[in-house]
Design an enzyme around this catalytic site. Structure first.
Site, PDB file in Angstrom:
ATOM      1  CD  GLU A 156      -2.552  -1.140   2.421  1.00 15.22           C
ATOM      2  OE1 GLU A 156      -2.540  -0.505   2.837  1.00 15.22           O
ATOM      3  OE2 GLU A 156      -3.290  -2.540   2.561  1.00 15.22           O
ATOM      4  CG  ASN A 197      -0.655  -6.937  -1.251  1.00 18.17           C
ATOM      5  OD1 ASN A 197      -1.010  -7.678  -2.085  1.00 18.17           O
ATOM      6  ND2 ASN A 197      -1.432  -6.523  -0.090  1.00 18.17           N
ATOM      7  CG  HIS A 233      -9.666  -5.810   0.758  1.00 18.17           C
ATOM      8  ND1 HIS A 233      -9.876  -7.471   1.891  1.00 18.17           N
ATOM      9  CD2 HIS A 233      -8.642  -5.932   0.774  1.00 18.17           C
ATOM     10  CE1 HIS A 233      -9.103  -7.316   1.932  1.00 18.17           C
ATOM     11  NE2 HIS A 233      -7.728  -6.815   1.883  1.00 18.17           N
ATOM     12  CD  GLU A 263      -4.488  -8.095   1.351  1.00 17.02           C
ATOM     13  OE1 GLU A 263      -5.230  -7.103   2.075  1.00 17.02           O
ATOM     14  OE2 GLU A 263      -3.220  -7.543   1.812  1.00 17.02           O
ATOM     15  CG  ASP A 265     -12.183  -9.152   2.251  1.00 15.61           C
ATOM     16  OD1 ASP A 265     -12.906  -8.177   1.847  1.00 15.61           O
ATOM     17  OD2 ASP A 265     -11.920  -8.954   3.625  1.00 15.61           O
TER      18      ASP A 265
HETATM   19  O1  G3I Z   1      -3.289  -8.451  18.970  1.00  9.46           O
HETATM   20  C1  G3I Z   1      -3.613  -6.798  19.162  1.00  9.46           C
HETATM   21  C2  G3I Z   1      -4.545  -7.914  20.709  1.00  9.46           C
HETATM   22  O2  G3I Z   1      -3.419  -7.894  21.593  1.00  9.46           O
HETATM   23  C3  G3I Z   1      -4.777  -6.464  20.740  1.00  9.46           C
HETATM   24  O3  G3I Z   1      -5.209  -6.909  22.658  1.00  9.46           O
HETATM   25  C4  G3I Z   1      -6.503  -6.448  20.589  1.00  9.46           C
HETATM   26  C5  G3I Z   1      -7.059  -5.062  20.621  1.00  9.46           C
HETATM   27  O4  G3I Z   1      -7.206  -4.324  19.641  1.00  9.46           O
HETATM   28  O5  G3I Z   1      -5.312  -5.839  18.573  1.00  9.46           O
HETATM   29  C6  G3I Z   1      -4.973  -7.010  18.581  1.00  9.46           C
HETATM   30  O6  G3I Z   1      -3.824  -6.210  17.490  1.00  9.46           O
HETATM   31  C7  G3I Z   1      -5.689  -6.134  16.596  1.00  9.46           C
HETATM   32  C8  G3I Z   1      -4.478  -7.054  15.203  1.00  9.46           C
HETATM   33  O7  G3I Z   1      -5.572  -6.827  14.005  1.00  9.46           O
HETATM   34  C9  G3I Z   1      -4.549  -8.541  15.422  1.00  9.46           C
HETATM   35  O8  G3I Z   1      -6.180  -9.016  15.674  1.00  9.46           O
HETATM   36  C10 G3I Z   1      -5.466  -4.736  15.409  1.00  9.46           C
HETATM   37  O9  G3I Z   1      -6.444  -3.659  16.924  1.00  9.46           O
HETATM   38  C11 G3I Z   1      -6.000  -4.885  14.374  1.00  9.46           C
HETATM   39  O10 G3I Z   1      -5.748  -3.144  13.862  1.00  9.46           O
HETATM   40  C12 G3I Z   1      -5.747  -5.475  13.816  1.00  9.46           C
HETATM   41  O11 G3I Z   1      -5.838  -5.486  12.289  1.00  9.46           O
HETATM   42  C13 G3I Z   1      -6.025  -5.568  11.298  1.00  9.46           C
HETATM   43  C14 G3I Z   1      -5.367  -5.184  10.310  1.00  9.46           C
HETATM   44  O12 G3I Z   1      -5.105  -5.734   8.894  1.00  9.46           O
HETATM   45  C15 G3I Z   1      -4.147  -3.839  10.454  1.00  9.46           C
HETATM   46  O13 G3I Z   1      -4.647  -2.129  10.090  1.00  9.46           O
HETATM   47  C16 G3I Z   1      -6.367  -7.249  10.648  1.00  9.46           C
HETATM   48  O14 G3I Z   1      -6.874  -8.356  11.832  1.00  9.46           O
HETATM   49  C17 G3I Z   1      -5.999  -7.386   9.630  1.00  9.46           C
HETATM   50  O15 G3I Z   1      -7.019  -8.398   8.374  1.00  9.46           O
HETATM   51  C18 G3I Z   1      -5.795  -7.070   8.464  1.00  9.46           C
HETATM   52  O16 G3I Z   1      -5.274  -6.278   7.457  1.00  9.46           O
HETATM   53  C19 G3I Z   1      -4.963  -6.171   6.131  1.00  9.46           C
HETATM   54  C20 G3I Z   1      -4.218  -6.299   5.931  1.00  9.46           C
HETATM   55  O17 G3I Z   1      -2.314  -5.752   6.639  1.00  9.46           O
HETATM   56  C21 G3I Z   1      -3.442  -5.166   4.610  1.00  9.46           C
HETATM   57  N1  G3I Z   1      -4.596  -4.775   3.660  1.00  9.46           N
HETATM   58  C22 G3I Z   1      -5.881  -4.348   4.143  1.00  9.46           C
HETATM   59  C23 G3I Z   1      -6.126  -6.015   4.935  1.00  9.46           C
HETATM   60  C24 G3I Z   1      -7.110  -5.266   5.926  1.00  9.46           C
HETATM   61  O18 G3I Z   1      -7.278  -4.229   6.320  1.00  9.46           O
END
Ligand code: G3I
Length: 346
Positions: A156, A197, A233, A263, A265
């Site tokens: 990105e 990506n 997405h 990715e 969905d």
């Molecule tokens: O691991 C912490 C945990 O310790 C904490 O208690 C909890 C409370 O909020 O957060 C947890 O981390 C979260 C993490 O996912 C793991 O679940 C983050 O807050 C959350 O922001 C994070 O979101 C991820 C997101 O990227 C961040 O931008 C999504 O799971 C993930 O699917 C998403 O993936 C991105 C790709 O990397 C790039 N392309 C877009 C895609 C969708 O946004």
């Protein structure tokens, strides 16, 4: 006597039918079996803790031949402090993949999100930040040398207008952070396929034009970039026209690059409107069809195993149901559409 012979014939026929039924059940194709037959990497993004449980682990291994590290190999989880690297979750995923004969797509070395505070709030010069990034890439990629098939190196970096985003890396290093990231990743694992990506760059628009130009420039400089990931997405009432995705894949093929759906969905507003699951299925069918017909599309991946594991409800309030298995692991029309599409392109 007659009765005995007749009885034996009836038993044989019943056993035959039974065996036929069982064998049909045993050979019911999965996404994985069809993708394996076709030589396509068919993936899903996963978290490490889920893989240790069933049905999450067993479904992942049954339906996919590729796992993408959804969060485990991002900068923040792997490098939480300047002198500390943590690999527990990533190790779990890589070991799971190896135990089940699957490949790994690692995601992502350089991004503007999910970076630790020490990095984002540090007082950097171009040289000191280059050193940090080099060390990060050498350590993380080097740890899994020879074990990871695809690395998303830069994620990105492009704006909707098709110019490089003014992100943390751009501000502190300059535009060449991208080429250095690819060079360092290649040094650390010369056999890994290295990808750029991005999202909203699947069809033909200024952003995908910017990605195309970036790839052309990198290749002209001899930078080891091997492919482009189309995140995909999208939502059930709109997705880029398949002909545009195909044309975009083709122009990248003309540069000698591979492409992937990385990715995918297809989100739906909640509660699910009538007919929406069928519309969603059609979009999955179309995009997979484009990938299967492109010469250079090497992988097709979903961003999450079931609707219960999707990022969508947390980031888009009122939206969900974006994947092909529902929250109880039941196949949705989109799952059947993917199976049918793979069968059609055997
Ligand atoms: O691991 C912490 C945990 O310790 C904490 O208690 C909890 C409370 O909020 O957060 C947890 O981390 C979260 C993490 O996912 C793991 O679940 C983050 O807050 C959350 O922001 C994070 O979101 C991820 C997101 O990227 C961040 O931008 C999504 O799971 C993930 O699917 C998403 O993936 C991105 C790709 O990397 C790039 N392309 C877009 C895609 C969708 O946004």
């Amino acid at each position: 006597m007659r009765f005995r012979i007749f009885g034996s014939i009836v038993i044989c026929v019943l056993v035959g039918f039974g065996a036929f039924g069982v064998s049909r059940w045993a050979f019911k194709p999965t996404l994985r079996s069809l993708a394996d037959a076709r030589g396509l990497d068919f993936g899903v993004s996963v978290g490490g803790s889920g893989l240790r449980t069933d049905p999450y682990g067993s479904t992942t291994a049954r339906e996919f031949n590729l796992v993408a590290t959804e969060n485990a190999l991002k900068f923040e989880p792997t490098h939480p402090n300047p002198d500390e690297y943590t690999f527990d979750e990533a190790d779990t995923i890589v070991e799971f993949a190896e135990a089940h004969g699957m490949s790994v797509e690692a995601h992502a070395l350089v991004w503007q999100n999910q970076n630790p505070d020490w990095l984002m709030n540090g007082d950097w010069t171009r040289e000191t930040l280059m050193d940090v990034l080099h060390d990060h890439i050498a350590t993380v990629v080097g740890r899994y040398r020879g074990r990871i098939k695809y690395w998303v190196v830069v994620n990105e970096a492009m704006t909707d207008e098709g110019v490089l985003a003014d992100n943390f890396w751009m501000q502190n290093i300059g535009p060449d952070y991208i080429e250095w990231a690819f060079r360092w990743a290649h040094e650390a694992d010369p056999d890994a396929v290295l990808l750029y990506n991005d999202f909203n760059a699947e069809g033909l628009n200024p952003k995908s034009g910017g990605v195309y130009n970036l790839m052309k420039d990198l290749l002209a400089k001899g930078v080891p970039v091997h492919g482009v990931g189309f995140q995909t997405h999208v939502y059930y009432v709109w997705s880029p026209p398949p002909a545009e995705i195909a044309a975009n894949m083709q122009r990248l093929n003309d540069l000698g690059l591979q492409v992937q759906i990385t990715e995918m969905d297809v989100r739906i507003d909640q509660p699910v409107p009538e007919g929406a699951l069928e519309m969603q299925a059609d979009i999955f069918r179309e995009v997979l069809g484009v990938c299967l017909e492109a010469e250079n599309c090497t992988a097709f991946s979903l961003w999450g195993l079931t609707d219960a594991h999707s990022w969508i409800p947390y980031f888009y309030e009122g939206w969900g149901s974006a994947l092909v298995l529902d929250g109880d692991y039941r196949p949705k029309p989109a799952y059947d559409a993917l199976i049918e599409t793979l069968e059609k392109h055997k």
